[in-house]
Enzyme design. Structure first.
Site, PDB file in Angstrom:
ATOM      1  N   HIS A   1       0.836  -1.201   0.000  1.00 55.44           N
ATOM      2  CA  HIS A   1       0.000   0.000   0.000  1.00 55.44           C
ATOM      3  C   HIS A   1       0.871   1.252   0.000  1.00 55.44           C
ATOM      4  O   HIS A   1       2.091   1.190   0.174  1.00 55.44           O
ATOM      5  CB  HIS A   1      -0.897   0.007   1.238  1.00 55.44           C
ATOM      6  CG  HIS A   1      -0.101  -0.031   2.505  1.00 55.44           C
ATOM      7  ND1 HIS A   1       0.544   1.080   3.009  1.00 55.44           N
ATOM      8  CD2 HIS A   1       0.177  -1.043   3.352  1.00 55.44           C
ATOM      9  CE1 HIS A   1       1.187   0.756   4.116  1.00 55.44           C
ATOM     10  NE2 HIS A   1       0.988  -0.534   4.346  1.00 55.44           N
TER      11      HIS A   1
ATOM     12  N   ASP B   1       4.175  -4.458   3.608  1.00 55.86           N
ATOM     13  CA  ASP B   1       5.612  -4.712   3.674  1.00 55.86           C
ATOM     14  C   ASP B   1       5.891  -6.026   4.385  1.00 55.86           C
ATOM     15  O   ASP B   1       6.849  -6.735   4.061  1.00 55.86           O
ATOM     16  CB  ASP B   1       6.338  -3.560   4.375  1.00 55.86           C
ATOM     17  CG  ASP B   1       5.704  -3.162   5.696  1.00 55.86           C
ATOM     18  OD1 ASP B   1       4.718  -3.775   6.127  1.00 55.86           O
ATOM     19  OD2 ASP B   1       6.195  -2.191   6.312  1.00 55.86           O
TER      20      ASP B   1
END
Length: 425
Positions: free
Chosen positions: A59, A334
């Protein structure tokens, strides 16, 4: 249940990595959208014909998951969250079968807290939306403008969009699609999500008992490693953080990077600590997902890796339910990318930037029909250890992934097996 999920936002640093209390996203120095240029051919002169593209992406920039305790908070005001008009598309969020969107306990846990300034933790910002839009434009250049691979207008039969059931990743997927197709669509864009218990787009601490035990142990252990522990004590002292506060380098990094990325004030002490914070945060993640501890990586991304290979096999064998499908888009975190990069042997010891993409392309030799896989990360082609070339023969690629890939059945079996815990820690 509320207490279980509430711990997620409280710890704020690895919340998405470990489900109920460890969910997170970050990177040092003002994070920008991932850039890069994939140099591979997409034209008819190439000996390889592109058949399928799968893109796993992080994102965009967001508000922090938790502010550093005992440090002056930044003001995260609502004006930082205004959507740019060019990122607007018609979309609907569903479950994986096309039914109503499932409950979102992780998102609910964020909404139990309010940051200074009035916004919630983990919200995608205007900057983050633009980052994903720019990633979409980069993908457009490669797959639409420089080739005839994709239709220039969104068509559901061609493009599959899936996201974790968290608002920032859903909005990131929307913004990427807006950039990829320049807001042109022949139908409403379905963004598919999974129930929290069965999510495979991040290491699912809540849905996998064994992963909870393994990573919980490795997480606690990482903060006691001599170098990390000594540095943490020093930075806590310099920042004036009380000894009783539960902080770690990932939490500190998360708040620091969010501030710097959005041009908000950051404690001056962190100027001299920036590189060390980055290093120690990465060190912690590498300890948690250490490849030699095979089962941690298997349970973190094994089902996801298996799904990527399944999609390739279905395309080659013509068994896909959507034979026209050309692109799979997976909006994640991540803490999804790091274990994937470790499993592939290409982690560069740098925290994945906002809007980072890990792209897996399936190609076929135009003369022999032999299948090849090419992997790129933030737009740069990667030579996978165990592959003989960047265009990796499919069998070699499958062999690389076989170390960590897990079928859904094997995953469920491993997740519920805790009897041999003492042997694997």
């Amino acid at each position: 249940m509320r207490g279980l999920w509430g711990g997620a936002a409280a710890l704020g640093s690895v919340s998405v990595a470990f489900g109920s209390m460890l969910w997170s996203q970050q990177k040092t120095k003002p994070e920008k959208a991932a850039t890069g240029s994939n140099r591979a051919d997409t034209n008819a002169d190439s000996p390889y014909e592109l058949k399928l593209v799968q893109i796993l992406f992080r994102h965009g920039a967001r508000t922090p998951l938790k502010s550093i305790p005992d440090v002056m908070e930044a003001q995260w005001v609502p004006t930082l969250l205004e959507p740019p008009p060019h990122t607007s598309i018609d979309y609907v969020v569903t479950d994986l079968q096309g039914g109503p969107r499932p409950p979102a306990p992780i998102e609910d846990s964020y909404r139990n807290n309010i940051l200074s300034g009035g916004t919630f933790p983990g919200q995608l910002t205007t900057l983050g939306m633009q980052q994903l839009y720019e990633l979409g434009k980069r993908l457009r250049r490669r797959y639409i403008e420089e080739s005839d691979f994709l239709t220039s207008t969104f068509i559901p039969a061609e493009v599959y969009v899936r996201s974790t059931n968290i608002v920032r990743t859903i909005e990131s997927a929307k913004c990427l699609v807006a950039g990829l197709f320049q807001q042109k669509q022949k139908a409403i864009v379905p963004i598919l999500t999974s129930e929290a218990e069965s999510e495979i787009l991040y290491p699912n601490y809540h849905g996998c008992k064994m992963l909870k035990i393994l990573c919980g142990h490795r997480w606690a252990e990482s903060t006691t490693l001599p170098d990390i522990a000594a540095d943490l004590q020093s930075i806590q002292s310099e920042l004036g953080i009380a000894a009783h506060q539960k902080v770690d380098f990932i939490l500190i990094r998360d708040d620091m990077v969010a501030r710097e990325t959005h041009g908000l004030p950051c404690p001056q002490v962190l100027d001299t600590w920036r590189d060390k914070v980055e290093q120690r945060a990465v060190d912690m993640m590498c300890h948690i997902f250490e490849p030699s501890k095979r089962e941690s990586l298997q349970l973190s991304v094994g089902p996801l890796l298996h799904m990527l290979v399944d999609n390739i096999e279905e395309k080659l064998q013509g068994t896909s339910l959507e034979p026209s499908r050309k692109v799979f888009l997976y909006s994640a975190h991540d803490t999804t990318l790091i274990p994937c990069l470790l499993a592939l042997g290409i982690f560069d010891m740098r925290w994945p930037p906002y809007a980072a993409d890990l792209t897996v392309e399936l190609h076929q030799n135009r003369k022999t029909d032999e299948a090849f896989v090419k992997v790129s990360y933030v737009g740069e082609d990667q030579l996978i250890p165990g592959c003989s070339a960047v265009y990796c023969p499919l069998e070699e690629f499958k062999q690389v992934l076989s170390t960590y890939s897990l079928s859904p059945e094997d995953y469920n079996s491993h997740c519920n097996r805790t009897i041999y815990l003492a042997l694997v820690l």
